[in-house]
Design an enzyme around this catalytic site. Structure first.
Site, PDB file in Angstrom:
ATOM      1  N   LYS A  52       0.901  -1.175  -0.020  1.00 21.62           N
ATOM      2  CA  LYS A  52      -0.047  -0.082  -0.110  1.00 21.62           C
ATOM      3  C   LYS A  52       0.882   1.208  -0.154  1.00 21.62           C
ATOM      4  O   LYS A  52       1.874   1.270   0.421  1.00 21.62           O
ATOM      5  CB  LYS A  52      -0.796   0.045   1.176  1.00 21.62           C
TER       6      LYS A  52
HETATM    7  N1  GLU Z   1      -7.420   0.287  -2.948  1.00 24.85           N
HETATM    8  C1  GLU Z   1      -8.182  -1.315  -3.348  1.00 24.85           C
HETATM    9  C2  GLU Z   1      -8.086  -2.066  -1.838  1.00 24.85           C
HETATM   10  O1  GLU Z   1      -8.039  -1.604  -0.853  1.00 24.85           O
HETATM   11  C3  GLU Z   1      -7.902  -1.957  -4.358  1.00 24.85           C
HETATM   12  C4  GLU Z   1      -6.134  -2.175  -4.723  1.00 24.85           C
HETATM   13  C5  GLU Z   1      -6.010  -2.609  -6.061  1.00 24.85           C
HETATM   14  O2  GLU Z   1      -6.734  -2.963  -6.920  1.00 24.85           O
HETATM   15  O3  GLU Z   1      -4.877  -2.903  -6.025  1.00 24.85           O
HETATM   16  O4  GLU Z   1      -8.373  -3.191  -2.102  1.00 24.85           O
END
Ligand code: GLU
Length: 423
Positions: A113
Site C-alpha cells: 500500500k
Molecule cells: N485500494 C483497493 C483495496 O483496498 C484496491 C487495490 C488494488 O486494486 O490493487 O483493495
C-alpha cells in the site's frame, strides 16, 4: 519476540487492529504457526520526501510511503491513498490487509500500500499532477509490473493512475501499462474496474443475506461513505429492491425511511460534492447514523469507525465492510457478543483488487475482455472465496474474519515455508 521500534500502535489503531487479528488466527495455523511472526513485520518500507513547487511559487514538502508487507506469493499489490491523516502506521496496516485479501481471494500477489499525507482538495489539478509524478518517481525504485503494482484508493482515481503509469514509463523508457491498475480504458485499463469494489460489496452482501435468511426486497440498508465504493454498492442494493435509508459522508448524514431516490441523490452528489443538503431526505446528527435501524450496515469510508461504543448501539443484522479496517478489535468483540454477523473487509471489498488482477493479466497479454467476461469471472472468484471462508468458519466455529485470516495466512505461510528461509 522484539516489537517493531518505529511504530507505537495502540489496541484499536490500524496496525494494532491488524496485530490483534493475527493473534486471533495463530491458534488455527497448526505447524505453520512457526512462521507467523513474518506477518507481524512488513517486508519493506519506503518513506519518501515529495517536494513540489506550488502554483504560488512556494515549495511544499509532503511525506509519502510505499509499504510492501509481503512479496511471498507474488508482486506487491495495493492502492495509493491521498489523505491528510495518512501515517506510516496506517499504511503498514493497509498493506498487511492487502496481503490477507489477495491470499483470501487466491490472487497471485503479495500485499502493499502507498500513501501521501496531504489534503487533495487544497491542491490545484496541476499541483496534484506534480505531487503524483514526483511521488511515483521516488517510489520508482520499488514498483514495477513484476515488483509492486499500485492502484486507486481513497482520493485517488484513473487520472492519477494515468500520471503514475506515464511517469514510470518515461523513467524506464518503456510503455509499462502493467505498472498500475485502475487506469483509464485507453491506457490498458479494464472494463468494470471502476465499479468492481462496490459491485463486490453488493454480490457478497447478497450471498451473506441469503445465508442469514434476510430478504433483499425492502431490506433496510445504511451506507457510510459515498465515494467509489459506497455509492456503487448503494445503487446496486437499491436496484435489487433494497431501501437505502441512511447515508453519511464528509458533508453530513441523511435519512429517508421510505428509501432514498438513488438517481436524484447521485445527481445531488455530482453537483454539490456530498450528500449533505439533499432535498429528498431529512438531516440527521452524525452520531445518530450508528443508531438507524437497518438489516445491512455498510461502512465504506475509513478505518476505526465501529468502536465498542458504537457497536453497542447498532441496530443491524449484518455489517458489510466496504472500507478497509472499519471495525476496531473492541467493536468486533461487541458485535460477536451481540450475534451481529460481520463480513470482513478482506472479503467484502475484494472485488476491486480482483478486477485489478484481471487488468494486470490483460495488460500482459495485450488481449482485452468484455465487461460481461469480467463480471462473470469476478463473481466466480469472490463467491467461491466467500463460500470457502464460510465453510472454514463453520468448521472451526469462528467468526468470518478469523476464518478469512485462517485461509489467507495458511496460504501465505505455506508459500513462505516452501520457499524456505534465505540464506
Ligand atoms: N485500494 C483497493 C483495496 O483496498 C484496491 C487495490 C488494488 O486494486 O490493487 O483493495
Amino acid at each position: 519476540m522484539s516489537k517493531l521500534s518505529f511504530v507505537s500502535p495502540t489496541r484499536n489503531s490500524p496496525w494494532g487492529t491488524y496485530l490483534s487479528q493475527i493473534d486471533a488466527v495463530e491458534p488455527y495455523l497448526g505447524p505453520l504457526a512457526r512462521w507467523v511472526e513474518t506477518l507481524r513485520r512488513p517486508k519493506r518500507i519506503l518513506i519518501v520526501d515529495v517536494p513540489i513547487e506550488l502554483d504560488n511559487g512556494t515549495v511544499a514538502h509532503y511525506e509519502g510511503y510505499r509499504v510492501q508487507h509481503s512479496l511471498t506469493r507474488g508482486p506487491g499489490k495495493g492502492g495509493v491513498r491521498y489523505h491528510p491523516d495518512v501515517t506510516l502506521e496506517e499504511v503498514m496496516a493497509l498493506a498487511a490487509w492487502m496481503t490477507i485479501k489477495n491470499a483470501a481471494m487466491n490472487l497471485p500477489f503479495g500485499g502493499a500500500k502507498g500513501g501521501i499525507r496531504l489534503e487533495p482538495k487544497a491542491l490545484s489539478l496541476k499541483e496534484l499532477e506534480k505531487v503524483t509524478r514526483r511521488y511515483t518517481s521516488e517510489i520508482g525504485i520499488v514498483i514495477g509490473p513484476q515488483q509492486d503494482i499500485p492502484a486507486p484508493d481513497v482520493n485517488t482515481n484513473g487520472q492519477i493512475m494515468a500520471w503514475m503509469m506515464d511517469t514510470y514509463s518515461m523513467n524506464t523508457g518503456s510503455t509499462a501499462t502493467g505498472v498500475v491498475t485502475g487506469k483509464p480504458i485507453p491506457l490498458g485499463g479494464s472494463l468494470g474496474r471502476v465499479a468492481a469494489t462496490g459491485r463486490g460489496v453488493f454480490v457478497i452482501g447478497r450471498e451473506a443475506m441469503r445465508r442469514l435468511g434476510l430478504p433483499m426486497d425492502g431490506a433496510r440498508v445504511a451506507v457510510q461513505g459515498f465515494g467509489n465504493v459506497g455509492s456503487v454498492a448503494a445503487k446496486l442494493f437499491a436496484h435489487a429492491g433494497a431501501r437505502i435509508v441512511a447515508v453519511q459522508d464528509h458533508s453530513g448524514t441523511i435519512l429517508n425511511e421510505a428509501g432514498l431516490d438513488m438517481a436524484d441523490l447521485l445527481q445531488h452528489l455530482a453537483s454539490s460534492g456530498g450528500v449533505g443538503g439533499f432535498a429528498g431526505a431529512d438531516t440527521l446528527a452524525d452520531e445518530d447514523f450508528w443508531k438507524v435501524k437497518t438489516d445491512v450496515l455498510i461502512p465504506a469510508a475509513l478505518e476505526g469507525q465501529i468502536t465498542a461504543a458504537r457497536a453497542l448501539g447498532l441496530q443491524t443484522k449484518l455489517v458489510l465492510e466496504g472500507a478497509n479496517g472499519p471495525t476496531t478489535p473492541d467493536g468486533d468483540a461487541v458485535l460477536a457478543d451481540r450475534g451481529i454477523t460481520v463480513v470482513p473487509d478482506v472479503i467484502a471489498n475484494a472485488g476491486g483488487v480482483t478486477v485489478s488482477y484481471f487488468e494486470w493479466v490483460q495488460d500482459f497479454s495485450s488481449f482485452f475482455w468484455t465487461e460481461d467476461e469480467i463480471n462473470v469471472r469476478l463473481d466466480k472468484i469472490i463467491i467461491g472465496a466467500f463460500k470457502h471462508i464460510c465453510d472454514t468458519a463453520e468448521q472451526h466455529q469462528i467468526p468470518l474474519r478469523t476464518a478469512a485470516f485462517v485461509v489467507a495466512c495458511s496460504r501465505v505461510l505455506q508459500a513462505r515455508q516452501e520457499r524456505g528461509l534465505y540464506p
